[in-house]
Design a protein around this motif. Structure first.
Motif, PDB file in Angstrom:
ATOM      1  N   ILE A 152      32.652 -21.967  46.712  1.00 48.58           N
ATOM      2  CA  ILE A 152      31.586 -21.486  45.830  1.00 48.58           C
ATOM      3  C   ILE A 152      30.217 -21.690  46.485  1.00 48.58           C
ATOM      4  O   ILE A 152      29.333 -20.822  46.397  1.00 48.58           O
ATOM      5  N   ILE A 200      36.194 -20.787  38.504  1.00 51.99           N
ATOM      6  CA  ILE A 200      34.772 -21.114  38.382  1.00 51.99           C
ATOM      7  C   ILE A 200      34.503 -21.878  37.083  1.00 51.99           C
ATOM      8  O   ILE A 200      33.767 -22.873  37.072  1.00 51.99           O
ATOM      9  N   PHE A 221      28.723 -14.755  42.137  1.00 52.55           N
ATOM     10  CA  PHE A 221      29.995 -14.783  42.852  1.00 52.55           C
ATOM     11  C   PHE A 221      30.617 -13.396  42.979  1.00 52.55           C
ATOM     12  O   PHE A 221      31.276 -13.093  43.998  1.00 52.55           O
TER      13      PHE A 221
END
Length: 554
Positions: A152, A200, A221
């Motif tokens: 991430i 996430i 993202f």
């Protein structure tokens, strides 16, 4: 002199010299068949070393040549080779394979598709070593989430794009099937953006206990088209994660804010159980933790010697005495843990005694089922045992009163170790025993183990138990008292007759009492008598000589 250098380079190749040859010949070559013919030898060498096709080898050589650029674009290749962009597009599948192999990183720097070469790949070329992608097998659940966080972060820094990040998520899940988190996620059959969104959400909760997640917390993202899809379905409440009851709207009533979301409590407990997060374990009993207040009081009957031993242990476990003794042992540099062994015949009250001690002293009890901890994955059983003791240590630290760790029916784990073990199962059993022995050596808490087979106990375990209490079958008087405890309406004379005739343990008497309770419901019997209970007693004894053998009359 230049010709001589070329001949030397041609005679002996390494990774960098192969790259140089390919790149030199590729310049303005339009990557024509003639180029592939001239560069056949270095292309074959590079392909053999890295297990690449000839097209992949050429692309890899061009990437290495431009490795000082963190934003390599396919237009750089077309300019260098004098190819049309459409020619380079034909190589995109080959470039994608390099990305999957970890030889190249795809990113979206400057909002356009670009690539870079990882430092470890450059280093392997410099040292003329075959590049092996890092293995992520055998991770703990915490390590897995650390890797999620790294991916991430790469996306946030724009040096990894959405598709590469999803591929990395899938790779991490694929290499760690032993984790409960992975097994639960795989069972959901999620793909692409749905899988990424769940990871996430889990990451945000694990990192920040975030229960108020908005679009800006994750739109970085996804691609624009993926984000439109996610937003549309979330707003209408029919996103796959919502339908599977994995995420919900934030707010006390679940619908307070239609544009803020969180993991459902069930998803947190199902998916994140391995992490033992304080936010999920605080003020909540775990499935193997029994609260002292939930243990029902029961009267137990022992011989005089056992009664004295149990009373002494109860006084030791009384919190005031326990703290005082614990501190004095620490001051003397002695071990502070108390390991106790309850051994004896089945049904003599070993487990119930441990529960009643916990109730009397106000201690929660953490019960262990080793059959559930053993894993078919090699090495995972050992990790489970280590995690068990880590969890117990944490609970001791977090609790006002130290809980009891109960190894119930511990015959399989304290038995004699296999000498010269060759089978994988035997080696695993020995390894588990060694871990437990080491943990008992450094124990700072209370451990109680129960066993029916003390004679098979390994000597190393024997010396680690500070208290050893043998539970014998109850005396006649004790048996009569147990009959009366289990069946208060039973006449004392009948209880004495039953106690004298049947040499039963407390567990066997309880079985008969349960049978009688069922008879009361079915047949409406009100008053228990010797004559009503004797047939049940005869059936309880497997060695009853009056039983008919199958196929024969008496």
């Amino acid at each position: 002199m230049e010709e001589q250098e070329k001949k030397q380079r041609k005679s002996k190749l390494d990774l960098l010299s192969a790259v140089e040859c390919i790149v030199d010949l590729a310049k303005n070559s339009q990557l024509s068949p003639e180029f592939y013919k001239k560069a056949a030898r270095p292309i074959k060498y590079l392909g053999t070393r890295l297990n690449l096709t000839k097209e992949q080898s050429v692309m890899m050589a061009l990437f290495i040549d431009m490795c000082n650029d963190s934003c390599i674009q396919t237009s750089d290749f077309s300019n260098y080779t004098d190819c049309r962009n459409t020619r380079i597009i034909r190589y995109m599948n080959d470039i994608d394979e390099l990305v999957c192999r970890g030889l190249v990183i795809r990113s979206r720097s400057h909002r356009s598709l670009s690539y870079s070469v990882p430092l470890e790949v450059i280093e392997s070329f410099k040292l003329n070593e075959d590049f092996a992608p890092k293995s992520y097998t055998g991770l703990s659940c915490q390590d897995l989430f650390n890797e999620f966080a790294n991916i991430i972060d790469h996306v946030i820094d724009e040096d990894m794009d959405y598709y590469t990040a999803v591929a990395h998520f899938e790779m991490l899940l694929g290499q760690n099937p032993q984790l409960l988190f992975v097994q639960k996620v795989n069972a959901l059959n999620l793909e692409g953006s749905d899988l990424a969104l769940l990871i996430i959400f889990c990451h945000l909760f694990v990192e920040n206990s975030d229960d108020n997640i908005g679009y800006r917390d994750f739109d970085f993202f996804f691609t624009k088209s993926e984000m439109r899809y996610i937003k549309r379905y979330l707003q209408y409440g029919n996103h796959d994660l919502q339908e599977k009851k994995l995420i919900e709207n934030s707010g006390s009533d679940g619908m307070a804010d239609r544009e803020r979301y969180r993991l459902t409590m069930n998803a947190k407990r199902e998916l994140l159980d391995e992490l033992q997060l304080p936010s999920l374990t605080e003020n909540k009993p775990s499935r193997n933790l029994l609260r002292a207040s939930d243990i029902k009081p029961r009267q137990l009957f022992y011989s005089t010697d056992i009664t004295h031993s149990i009373d002494d242990l109860a006084r030791l476990l009384d919190e005031e005495h326990y703290r005082d003794i614990h501190e004095r042992l620490q001051q003397k540099g002695l071990r502070c843990g108390f390991a106790c062994l309850f051994y004896g015949a089945p049904g003599t009250g070993k487990t119930e005694t441990a529960l009643q001690l916990a109730r009397r002293t106000g201690r929660d009890i953490m019960q262990v089922n080793f059959a559930e901890m053993k894993s078919c994955w090699v090495g995972e059983s050992e990790k489970n045992v280590k995690a068990l003791f880590d969890t117990y240590r944490r609970r001791v630290k977090e609790s006002t009163i130290a809980p009891i760790l109960l190894f119930n029916e511990a015959d399989a784990i304290i038995g004699k170790r296999q000498e010269g073990a060759e089978r994988a199962v035997d080696k695993m059993e020995n390894s588990i025993q060694n871990i437990i022995l080491q943990e008992m050596e450094t124990l700072d808490g209370i451990l109680i183990a129960t066993t029916n087979l003390a004679q098979n106990m390994d000597r190393a375990f024997e010396r680690r138990f500070l208290y050893k209490i043998r539970f014998d079958c109850p005396t006649v008087d004790a048996r009569a008292a147990i009959w009366r405890e289990m069946l208060p309406d039973l006449e004392m004379s009948d209880a004495s007759r039953l106690a004298e005739r049947y040499d039963f343990s407390g567990g066997q008497i309880e079985n008969i009492a349960r049978h009688y309770a069922i008879d009361q419901i079915i047949h409406g019997i009100s008053q228990p008598t010797y004559d009503q209970l004797a047939p049940h007693c005869d059936k309880e004894r497997l060695d009853n000589p009056t039983k008919n053998r199958i196929g024969f009359s008496s």
